[in-house]
Design a protein around this motif. Structure first.
Motif, PDB file in Angstrom:
ATOM      1  N   GLU A 335       0.400  -1.203  -0.150  1.00  0.00           N
ATOM      2  CA  GLU A 335      -0.162   0.163  -0.288  1.00  0.00           C
ATOM      3  C   GLU A 335       0.853   1.404   0.504  1.00  0.00           C
ATOM      4  O   GLU A 335       0.257   2.106  -0.200  1.00  0.00           O
ATOM      5  N   ARG A 337       2.623   4.473  -0.298  1.00  0.00           N
ATOM      6  CA  ARG A 337       3.414   5.230  -1.728  1.00  0.00           C
ATOM      7  C   ARG A 337       4.206   6.825  -1.249  1.00  0.00           C
ATOM      8  O   ARG A 337       4.229   6.936  -0.116  1.00  0.00           O
ATOM      9  N   GLU A 342       2.496   8.043  -5.747  1.00  0.00           N
ATOM     10  CA  GLU A 342       2.853   6.606  -6.576  1.00  0.00           C
ATOM     11  C   GLU A 342       2.526   5.824  -5.728  1.00  0.00           C
ATOM     12  O   GLU A 342       3.937   5.019  -4.453  1.00  0.00           O
ATOM     13  N   LEU A 343       2.952   4.181  -6.116  1.00  0.00           N
ATOM     14  CA  LEU A 343       3.547   2.950  -5.446  1.00  0.00           C
ATOM     15  C   LEU A 343       4.673   2.526  -4.970  1.00  0.00           C
ATOM     16  O   LEU A 343       5.484   2.579  -6.543  1.00  0.00           O
ATOM     17  N   ARG A 352       5.210  -8.169  -6.030  1.00  0.00           N
ATOM     18  CA  ARG A 352       4.056  -7.484  -5.568  1.00  0.00           C
ATOM     19  C   ARG A 352       3.063  -8.604  -6.860  1.00  0.00           C
ATOM     20  O   ARG A 352       2.105  -9.203  -6.139  1.00  0.00           O
TER      21      ARG A 352
END
Ligand code: HEM
Length: 439
Positions: A335, A337, A342-343, A352
């Motif tokens: 999660e 950021r 941005e991730l 991921r």
């Protein structure tokens, strides 16, 4: 965070065997040799008393310059599960896929019995066969492992999908959890590294010991099955990394961090071992193996920036920690950021996608491979000889690879060129043979 010791530990399933057995019969070796016959599978099956006595000749004791095998380098072939699955990965793999040249189920049974006997002997550091010092006979063991330590040799056998076609009357025994793999997007599967009626994964800490085992299994199969394709693989050796940290693949990244813990018996029962009630009962205690020969576009990778490499995997190259984290073994924060919103671990990062929201796992047991130059392109033919084990292909490898094939950024740098699947039997008990539950 404490480092997970997951490479050089022993699982409880396969006890390390201290036993180096010499000959222990009453007849002299010469008398026994006179009694023994020669000839493929017959040689290995013929006369339990003769075979049992002489095949117990330890490779170490019959060598002039013998290196004594330490207790730690023998992994028993017999057990509830086959060795070589949750066994900590050895330095080398020699993989062989075979095709039957017979349509007789009795021949198949004889082969499995002969292979079991030979595999058990080699895993215990013994020469195979009965005829090894008769000047008038071809030796039943090819001899190149004489004097070498057993090197944690494991031999893992599996049945390919084709074993369940019409030849042997086994079609109704094909497990639902073992379907054909679909064609995945961007696959470039070549027949010379794919398929097979039988798969044999031989692993050892010494390449010569591993080669010896595959070579002798091939000799024993003569008349019943022939090699279809082979692949050798390696990882960094235990001498080069005595601490047993996670090995690096040929892209320079630690590979194996996110694997489930093989010492966690319950986890292995959830992820790897087929359980009673899962489907075909002959597979209870077995596992489904997927093999993919994945070529790396090494030349392209080597020209990409470090940042590009790290976002490809979603991990730092040096430490193996997830992007945004510090420790190799800390959980992926999917999660998180950055300041720009941005991730931190990008949506297309390999870690991921392969994590599957934490809901699907497989046990990876991959090796690197290097097979010289591609004569057509002049580029290095090297990559990952990917092997994984699971309970059910339908719910584990297939959905995972579908997801990776669709959007993994790693696809810019790799191509799957070989593919095979094998139903790896449960372990054999002493006196029994691999595949007994199927046949
Ligand atoms: C050349 C091809 C591949 C390379 C170089 C590669 C490399 C890596 C690396 C560096 C990691 C991160 C460290 C780790 O957790 O081990 C990783 C994770 C993983 N990979 Fe791959 N991989 C490849 C292909 C595959 C394939 C074909 C699959 C399965 C379909 C797969 C499944 C996984 C899984 C399950 C993880 C762990 C994800 C998690 O953290 O839960 N990989 N791989």
């Amino acid at each position: 965070m404490k480092k997970k010791a997951h490479n050089r530990t022993n699982t409880t399933e396969h006890k390390i065997d201290a036993g180096s057995s010499g000959t222990h019969g009453k007849l002299s070796r010469r008398e026994l040799l006179k009694m023994a016959g020669v000839g493929g599978i017959g040689l290995l099956l013929g006369g339990t008393s003769v075979g049992g006595l002489l095949s117990a000749t330890s490779r170490e004791s019959s060598a002039t310059n013998s290196l004594p095998s330490s207790a730690e380098d023998k992994i028993s072939f017999y057990g509830t599960h086959q060795s070589g699955i949750t066994t900590p990965a050895q330095n080398f793999v020699c993989f062989g896929a075979f095709d039957f040249t017979t349509t007789s189920i009795e021949d198949v049974r004889k082969l499995f019995q002969a292979w079991t006997k030979a595999a058990a002997a080699m895993s215990a550091g013994q020469m195979i066969g009965d005829v090894n010092d008769n000047l008038n006979m071809p030796p039943s063991d090819t001899g190149e492992a004489v004097g070498l330590s057993t090197s944690r040799l494991t031999i893992t056998f599996g049945a390919g999908p084709a074993l369940f076609d019409n030849r042997f009357g086994l079609a109704s025994k094909r497990p639902a959890a073992f379907p054909d793999l679909p064609k995945f997007v961007a696959d470039d599967i070549q027949p010379q590294w794919s398929g097979g009626d039988l798969g044999v994964q031989v692993c050892a800490d010494d390449l010569q010991v591993a080669f010896h085992a595959l070579r002798n299994l091939t000799r024993i199969a003569r008349g019943t099955a022939v090699l279809r394709w082979t692949q050798d693989g390696f990882q960094r050796s235990s001498q080069a990394d005595p601490s047993g940290s996670t090995p690096r693949n040929l892209m320079g990244f630690k590979d194996g961090t996110g694997n489930p813990d093989t010492n966690d018996k319950q986890k292995m029962n959830e992820v790897v071992w087929v359980q009673p009630g899962n489907g075909a009962s002959w597979m209870d205690g077995g596992s489904y193996m997927v093999v993919r020969r994945i070529r790396m576009r090494i030349e392209v990778w080597d020209r990409s920036t470090l940042q590009d490499q790290e976002v490809t995997f979603g991990r730092y190259r040096t430490t193996g920690a997830p992007l945004g984290g510090k420790d190799e073994f800390e959980p992926l924060d999917l999660e998180k950021r950055d300041a720009a919103g941005e991730l931190v671990i990008p949506a297309t990062a390999h870690s991921r996608l392969a994590h599957m929201d934490g809901k699907v796992q497989i046990l990876r047991r991959a090796f690197s491979y290097s097979s010289g130059l591609d004569a057509k392109t002049g580029q290095i033919d090297a990559g990952l000889f990917f092997i994984c084990y699971q309970q059910d292909l339908r719910t584990q490898f297939i959905p995972m690879q579908k997801k990776l094939a669709a959007t993994d950024k790693l696809n810019e740098y790799i191509v799957h060129v070989g593919s095979a699947t094998f139903a790896c039997f449960p372990g054999a008990r002493e006196g029994g043979y691999i595949g007994e539950t199927l046949l």
